[in-house]
Design a protein around this motif. Structure first.
Motif, mmCIF file in Angstrom:
data_model
loop_
_atom_site.group_PDB
_atom_site.id
_atom_site.type_symbol
_atom_site.label_atom_id
_atom_site.label_comp_id
_atom_site.label_asym_id
_atom_site.label_seq_id
_atom_site.Cartn_x
_atom_site.Cartn_y
_atom_site.Cartn_z
ATOM 1 N N ASN A 276 29.143 54.063 54.595
ATOM 2 C CA ASN A 276 28.101 53.412 53.812
ATOM 3 C C ASN A 276 28.490 53.408 52.344
ATOM 4 O O ASN A 276 29.578 53.862 51.976
ATOM 5 N N VAL A 277 27.595 52.874 51.509
ATOM 6 C CA VAL A 277 27.862 52.734 50.076
ATOM 7 C C VAL A 277 26.731 53.395 49.295
ATOM 8 O O VAL A 277 25.554 53.233 49.639
ATOM 9 N N ILE A 278 27.102 54.122 48.252
ATOM 10 C CA ILE A 278 26.122 54.759 47.373
ATOM 11 C C ILE A 278 26.279 54.184 45.975
ATOM 12 O O ILE A 278 27.376 54.233 45.395
ATOM 13 N N THR A 279 25.207 53.632 45.426
ATOM 14 C CA THR A 279 25.265 53.080 44.079
ATOM 15 C C THR A 279 25.287 54.207 43.048
ATOM 16 O O THR A 279 24.993 55.359 43.363
ATOM 17 N N TRP A 280 25.589 53.853 41.832
ATOM 18 C CA TRP A 280 25.711 54.854 40.758
ATOM 19 C C TRP A 280 24.436 55.689 40.590
ATOM 20 O O TRP A 280 24.502 56.861 40.215
ATOM 21 N N ASP A 281 23.269 55.071 40.897
ATOM 22 C CA ASP A 281 21.997 55.773 40.701
ATOM 23 C C ASP A 281 21.410 56.325 41.992
ATOM 24 O O ASP A 281 20.242 56.717 42.034
ATOM 25 N N GLY A 282 22.214 56.367 43.071
ATOM 26 C CA GLY A 282 21.805 57.085 44.271
ATOM 27 C C GLY A 282 21.216 56.279 45.397
ATOM 28 O O GLY A 282 20.804 56.847 46.412
ATOM 29 N N LEU A 283 21.178 54.955 45.269
ATOM 30 C CA LEU A 283 20.686 54.140 46.375
ATOM 31 C C LEU A 283 21.745 54.063 47.464
ATOM 32 O O LEU A 283 22.939 53.931 47.184
ATOM 33 N N VAL A 284 21.307 54.123 48.715
ATOM 34 C CA VAL A 284 22.216 53.989 49.854
ATOM 35 C C VAL A 284 22.033 52.602 50.448
ATOM 36 O O VAL A 284 20.921 52.190 50.784
#
Length: 342
Positions: A276-284
């Motif tokens: 999966n992918v995690i954005t810089w501010d913690g969204l998955v």
């Protein structure tokens, strides 16, 4: 994790522990069982994740929301404390960590410190860069960080060609950055990072494929890989990016001059089970095709990774995928299996 090189693959295998292997087996088993039963069964944790160091970029590429400054989500930099907390939670199962989603990773001043931390956990690390910031000093620090794989985007063999897609870029800076990395690998007697040029094949650069192979050999990078381009409005291709050579295209030209996607939309996706992918501010988010984080499956600022991986949103998304992938917008232009590696 496409492509095969003996030394690079051996390095990846060296990171494999019993716990990571067992986790991978559980993930693979649940993926196949989900496809047989058509129910979203999920065992284990991701084998691979992508962490976004930043949304910022120095270039303005025409098909990139970061380059076009078109994000609707917040923009910013990944913080070390949040990164370390997440890695501490899952490092025993995690084999492969990609420091990239959107933006230019080397713009984050703490980027190489985060690479070092992941290296200390014996996780295979990779990143993708436009190489404009690989000065001699940064190149040395990059090799010393323990980074395992460095993807350098080189989408042209001359400045006139390169700048057509990499708007605002300088091909000489890119090649100098690559030379700096190769130099410091030799100086420090390091086998890592495994360095390859990634050449995004589009209409205006497809005639330079042999040229970039020659340049890569002269510099001493490990490999050149050619990738098909994702074109958002591929039916009409307003930026004239789709190459003439069908080998390097994700699309087929219709008799009326429009295009259609090559891929047949199967109702399964390995990504949703192993990565999966995690954005810089913690969204998955599900994968790298959700560039603007429209499909939020969790928030690591308020939930643990393990809670997110099994939460109702994730189960619902996997169910939707198994029921009909063509109804998910980010799947419509998916390149899975369509990249060309040589």
């Amino acid at each position: 994790m496409p492509g095969f090189n003996f030394n690079d693959t051996a390095n990846l295998i060296s990171k494999l522990t019993f716990k990571r292997a067992w986790n991978g087996l559980k993930v693979l088993s649940s993926f196949y069982l989900s496809n047989i039963t058509r129910r979203p069964i999920q065992w284990g944790l991701p084998v691979s994740i992508s962490f976004e160091p930043t949304t910022s970029c120095n270039l303005r590429c025409p098909e990139c929301p970061s380059g076009l400054r078109q994000f609707t989500r917040p923009k910013g930099m990944l913080e070390q404390d949040f990164f370390r907390k997440t890695i501490d939670d899952i490092h025993k199962e995690l084999l492969y960590l990609i420091f990239y989603f959107q933006g230019e990773p080397f713009l984050n001043p703490d980027f190489l410190q985060m690479v070092k931390y992941a290296t200390s956990k014996k996780i295979y690390t990779a990143t993708s860069t436009n190489a404009h910031f690989l000065t001699d000093e940064v190149a040395k620090a990059t090799v010393e960080s323990g980074l395992d794989r460095l993807i350098i985007s080189v989408d042209g063999a001359t400045q006139d060609t390169y700048k057509q897609y990499r708007v605002g870029g300088n091909i000489e800076k890119v090649l100098e950055g690559a030379r700096n990395i190769v130099k410091w690998k030799r100086e420090l007697k390091s086998k890592t990072p495994f360095v390859f040029f990634q050449f995004l094949v589009v209409k205006h650069n497809e005639h330079q494929i042999e040229d970039i192979k020659r340049i890569a050999k002269e510099i001493g990078v490990n490999e050149v890989r050619f990738k098909t381009a994702q074109v958002y409005n591929y039916e009409h291709d307003p930026n004239h990016l789709i190459p003439e050579n069908p080998k390097y295209s994700r699309y087929i030209k219709n008799s009326d001059g429009t295009h259609r996607a090559k891929n047949k939309m199967a109702n399964h996706c390995w990504k949703l089970w192993h990565a999966n992918v995690i954005t810089w501010d913690g969204l998955v988010v599900p994968c790298c095709f959700d560039k603007d984080a429209q499909h939020k499956l969790g928030n690591l600022r308020t939930e643990s990774f393990r809670e997110v991986w099994q939460n109702p949103q994730y189960r619902a998304f996997r169910s939707k995928l198994l029921a009909g992938r063509k109804n998910i917008d980010i799947c419509a232009n998916c390149s899975e299996g369509l990249s060309v590696w040589k």
